[in-house]
Design a protein around this motif. Structure first.
Motif, PDB file in Angstrom:
ATOM      1  N   ASN A   1       0.743  -1.167  -0.024  1.00  0.00           N
ATOM      2  CA  ASN A   1       0.060  -0.098   0.208  1.00  0.00           C
ATOM      3  C   ASN A   1       1.072   1.180  -0.173  1.00  0.00           C
ATOM      4  O   ASN A   1       0.903   1.991   1.077  1.00  0.00           O
ATOM      5  N   ILE A   2       1.457   1.460  -1.180  1.00  0.00           N
ATOM      6  CA  ILE A   2       2.343   2.672  -1.113  1.00  0.00           C
ATOM      7  C   ILE A   2       1.605   4.039  -1.439  1.00  0.00           C
ATOM      8  O   ILE A   2       0.784   4.066  -2.220  1.00  0.00           O
ATOM      9  N   THR A   3       2.027   4.792  -0.698  1.00  0.00           N
ATOM     10  CA  THR A   3       1.250   6.172  -0.797  1.00  0.00           C
ATOM     11  C   THR A   3       2.108   7.320  -0.874  1.00  0.00           C
ATOM     12  O   THR A   3       3.540   7.146  -0.757  1.00  0.00           O
ATOM     13  N   LEU A   4       1.494   8.555  -0.895  1.00  0.00           N
ATOM     14  CA  LEU A   4       2.415   9.885  -0.989  1.00  0.00           C
ATOM     15  C   LEU A   4       2.202  10.601   0.412  1.00  0.00           C
ATOM     16  O   LEU A   4       0.873  10.592   0.830  1.00  0.00           O
ATOM     17  N   LEU A   5       3.158  11.114   1.022  1.00  0.00           N
ATOM     18  CA  LEU A   5       3.003  12.063   2.202  1.00  0.00           C
ATOM     19  C   LEU A   5       3.241  13.315   1.658  1.00  0.00           C
ATOM     20  O   LEU A   5       4.646  13.717   1.310  1.00  0.00           O
ATOM     21  N   CYS A   6       2.266  14.076   1.587  1.00  0.00           N
ATOM     22  CA  CYS A   6       2.500  15.691   1.079  1.00  0.00           C
ATOM     23  C   CYS A   6       2.484  16.429   2.181  1.00  0.00           C
ATOM     24  O   CYS A   6       1.371  16.436   3.160  1.00  0.00           O
ATOM     25  N   THR A   7       3.276  17.522   2.203  1.00  0.00           N
ATOM     26  CA  THR A   7       3.590  18.376   3.259  1.00  0.00           C
ATOM     27  C   THR A   7       2.356  19.805   2.964  1.00  0.00           C
ATOM     28  O   THR A   7       2.447  20.032   1.841  1.00  0.00           O
TER      29      THR A   7
ATOM     30  N   GLY B   1       1.430  22.770  15.914  1.00  0.00           N
ATOM     31  CA  GLY B   1       2.847  23.570  16.479  1.00  0.00           C
ATOM     32  C   GLY B   1       4.042  23.662  15.547  1.00  0.00           C
ATOM     33  O   GLY B   1       5.257  24.256  15.614  1.00  0.00           O
ATOM     34  N   ALA B   2       3.972  22.422  14.798  1.00  0.00           N
ATOM     35  CA  ALA B   2       5.327  22.184  13.965  1.00  0.00           C
ATOM     36  C   ALA B   2       5.084  22.354  12.328  1.00  0.00           C
ATOM     37  O   ALA B   2       4.339  21.890  11.701  1.00  0.00           O
ATOM     38  N   PHE B   3       6.032  23.395  11.997  1.00  0.00           N
ATOM     39  CA  PHE B   3       5.785  23.617  10.699  1.00  0.00           C
ATOM     40  C   PHE B   3       6.825  22.835   9.654  1.00  0.00           C
ATOM     41  O   PHE B   3       7.997  23.108   9.701  1.00  0.00           O
ATOM     42  N   VAL B   4       6.087  21.575   9.515  1.00  0.00           N
ATOM     43  CA  VAL B   4       7.272  20.554   9.134  1.00  0.00           C
ATOM     44  C   VAL B   4       7.707  20.685   7.429  1.00  0.00           C
ATOM     45  O   VAL B   4       6.859  21.260   6.795  1.00  0.00           O
ATOM     46  N   CYS B   5       8.913  20.282   7.158  1.00  0.00           N
ATOM     47  CA  CYS B   5       9.161  20.239   5.707  1.00  0.00           C
ATOM     48  C   CYS B   5       9.002  18.870   5.236  1.00  0.00           C
ATOM     49  O   CYS B   5       7.702  18.438   5.579  1.00  0.00           O
ATOM     50  N   ARG B   6       9.837  18.432   4.359  1.00  0.00           N
ATOM     51  CA  ARG B   6       9.433  16.990   3.924  1.00  0.00           C
ATOM     52  C   ARG B   6       9.315  15.839   4.775  1.00  0.00           C
ATOM     53  O   ARG B   6      10.156  15.994   5.646  1.00  0.00           O
TER      54      ARG B   6
ATOM     55  N   ASN C   1       0.402  22.479   9.497  1.00  0.00           N
ATOM     56  CA  ASN C   1       1.219  21.881  10.434  1.00  0.00           C
ATOM     57  C   ASN C   1       0.989  20.358  10.282  1.00  0.00           C
ATOM     58  O   ASN C   1       0.477  19.529  11.162  1.00  0.00           O
ATOM     59  N   SER C   2       1.052  19.865   8.978  1.00  0.00           N
ATOM     60  CA  SER C   2       0.420  18.540   8.680  1.00  0.00           C
ATOM     61  C   SER C   2       1.248  17.668   7.678  1.00  0.00           C
ATOM     62  O   SER C   2       1.797  18.640   6.717  1.00  0.00           O
ATOM     63  N   PHE C   3       1.028  16.572   7.667  1.00  0.00           N
ATOM     64  CA  PHE C   3       1.596  15.632   6.329  1.00  0.00           C
ATOM     65  C   PHE C   3       0.023  15.257   5.955  1.00  0.00           C
ATOM     66  O   PHE C   3      -0.706  14.768   6.674  1.00  0.00           O
ATOM     67  N   LYS C   4      -0.063  15.367   4.753  1.00  0.00           N
ATOM     68  CA  LYS C   4      -1.509  14.797   3.917  1.00  0.00           C
ATOM     69  C   LYS C   4      -1.228  13.621   3.097  1.00  0.00           C
ATOM     70  O   LYS C   4      -0.371  13.645   2.345  1.00  0.00           O
ATOM     71  N   ARG C   5      -1.993  12.493   3.146  1.00  0.00           N
ATOM     72  CA  ARG C   5      -1.639  11.289   2.603  1.00  0.00           C
ATOM     73  C   ARG C   5      -2.648  11.098   1.353  1.00  0.00           C
ATOM     74  O   ARG C   5      -3.871  11.300   1.681  1.00  0.00           O
TER      75      ARG C   5
ATOM     76  N   SER D   1      -5.935  10.711   4.092  1.00  0.00           N
ATOM     77  CA  SER D   1      -5.854  11.030   5.636  1.00  0.00           C
ATOM     78  C   SER D   1      -4.949  12.082   5.695  1.00  0.00           C
ATOM     79  O   SER D   1      -4.126  12.567   5.161  1.00  0.00           O
ATOM     80  N   THR D   2      -4.935  12.836   7.149  1.00  0.00           N
ATOM     81  CA  THR D   2      -3.918  13.638   7.650  1.00  0.00           C
ATOM     82  C   THR D   2      -3.299  13.445   8.855  1.00  0.00           C
ATOM     83  O   THR D   2      -4.023  12.706   9.728  1.00  0.00           O
ATOM     84  N   ILE D   3      -1.994  13.743   8.834  1.00  0.00           N
ATOM     85  CA  ILE D   3      -1.155  13.526  10.152  1.00  0.00           C
ATOM     86  C   ILE D   3      -1.141  14.969  10.729  1.00  0.00           C
ATOM     87  O   ILE D   3      -0.418  15.695  10.017  1.00  0.00           O
TER      88      ILE D   3
END
Length: 358
Positions: A227-233, A257-262, A238-242, A251-253
């Motif tokens: 189940n290979i997916t994409l994690l998009c910032t 508080g965290a301005f995440v990069c890749r 403040n999220s990764f979106k799958r 879905s969303t992670i």
């Protein structure tokens, strides 16, 4: 002489009072905690703790300067390859001891994204250059030979001519398809096949689950090979979106508080540089970066340089910088010994920092 003694006594009392105030500072709040920084100290949480080697990547700025150390990857030979936006040496290649092996490149004024893909047994690089005058995604060999340039979406009727295109990141699927995050431009994820032909776009700007606010990164999540997916910032969210590989939102992670990069995938974990965190009044705050690490269940388990992750009733609580070791963490590279190499944006032209796993 009496005046000098009185001045000395006042200075001593003032210093003592400041020290006492520092000792009484709470360990968590909306301000950066200004405790002394020892660059051989250990940071992180649980089993993911690291000794800081501040000067690991230091080079002579007169001969090998950097502006922003944007991203780093490790090739199949164990070399650490970094992209900068310094056109005297866009690419710097290190060994794991911090010794510079070689440099190349002088055309990427905004050198930003760097991805590595093994193509038929050979390492190739994809470089994003979100330069307003000449935005590009370029495929090269490890030593700099140009192999392909992806088309500008404005020139193939994917965007309108007036639209902004400033690509920040790529991710390469197992079949060779190339996903481009237009993170500083129009907020789309663009999919091309391995020949560079446009396939589709998805996302776009907005606050819906399937939209982005600073689509800064994109990564292939292959931890489940079935189940290979994409994690998009979506950095301002403040999220990764799958997403699925054909662009469907899943879905969303949420990482408050965290301005995440890749997202960087290694074994069962996700690593990411946090460029800013939310401090006073929950605002995005300068010089407030740290690193965040998630487990196979996508739960945060360590924040080197940041506060310990806390879950209440299953909900992740606000994460902020705790120790001011970092300015703005832009990327994380992981070696075979699980040491981390941290590239920073807007960090006074400093070189990468090594975090040695302990």
């Amino acid at each position: 002489m009496n005046t000098e003694k009185n001045n000395s006594r006042r200075a001593f009392i003032k210093a003592s009072a400041m020290a006492g105030a520092a000792l009484s500072t709470p360990s968590f709040g909306f301000n950066i905690i200004n405790k002394p920084v020892l660059y051989d100290e250990v940071i992180g949480h649980g089993k993911f703790r690291y000794r800081v080697h501040k000067a690991w990547g230091d080079l002579d700025p007169a001969s090998t300067p950097v502006k922003n150390c944007h991203e780093m990857v490790m090739d199949s030979k164990g070399r650490l390859i970094m992209v900068t936006d310094e056109t005297k040496n866009n690419i710097i290649i290190y060994d794991k001891s911090g010794k510079m092996l070689s440099t190349w490149g002088n055309e990427f004024k905004s050198g930003h994204g760097l991805s590595l893909f093994n193509e038929g047994g050979e390492d190739v690089l994809f470089i994003c250059n979100p330069d307003g005058e000449n935005p590009q995604v370029v495929k090269t060999t490890v030593d700099g030979k140009k192999l392909m340039t992806l088309p500008d979406p404005r020139k193939i009727s994917v965007y309108e001519a007036k639209d902004r295109y400033l690509p920040t990141e790529t991710a390469i699927a197992p079949n060779g398809d190339i996903y481009v995050a237009d993170g500083y431009g129009s907020q789309w994820i663009l999919q091309f096949n391995k020949e560079g032909e446009f396939v589709r776009k998805f996302g776009g700007p907005g606050n819906n689950d399937d939209q982005f606010s600073t689509a800064h990164g994109v990564a292939i999540d292959d931890r489940d090979p079935n189940n290979i997916t994409l994690l998009c910032t979506s950095r301002a969210h403040n999220s990764f979106k799958r997403f699925s590989l054909d662009g469907k939102y899943l879905s969303t992670i949420f990482l408050p508080g965290a301005f995440v990069c890749r997202a960087v995938i290694d074994d069962e974990n996700i690593y990411s540089g946090v460029c800013w965190s939310r401090l006073k009044y929950l605002n995005q705050t300068s010089d407030s970066g740290f690193v965040t690490i998630l487990d196979k269940e996508n739960k945060v388990i360590s924040n080197p340089g940041g506060t310990k992750p806390v879950y209440k009733k299953g909900e992740l609580q606000l994460m902020i910088q705790e120790t001011p070791i970092f300015n703005h963490c832009h990327d994380v590279c992981i070696d075979g010994d699980k040491n981390l190499y941290i590239c920073q944006w807007n960090a006074n032209k400093t070189y990468p920092i090594k975090l040695e796993r302990v």
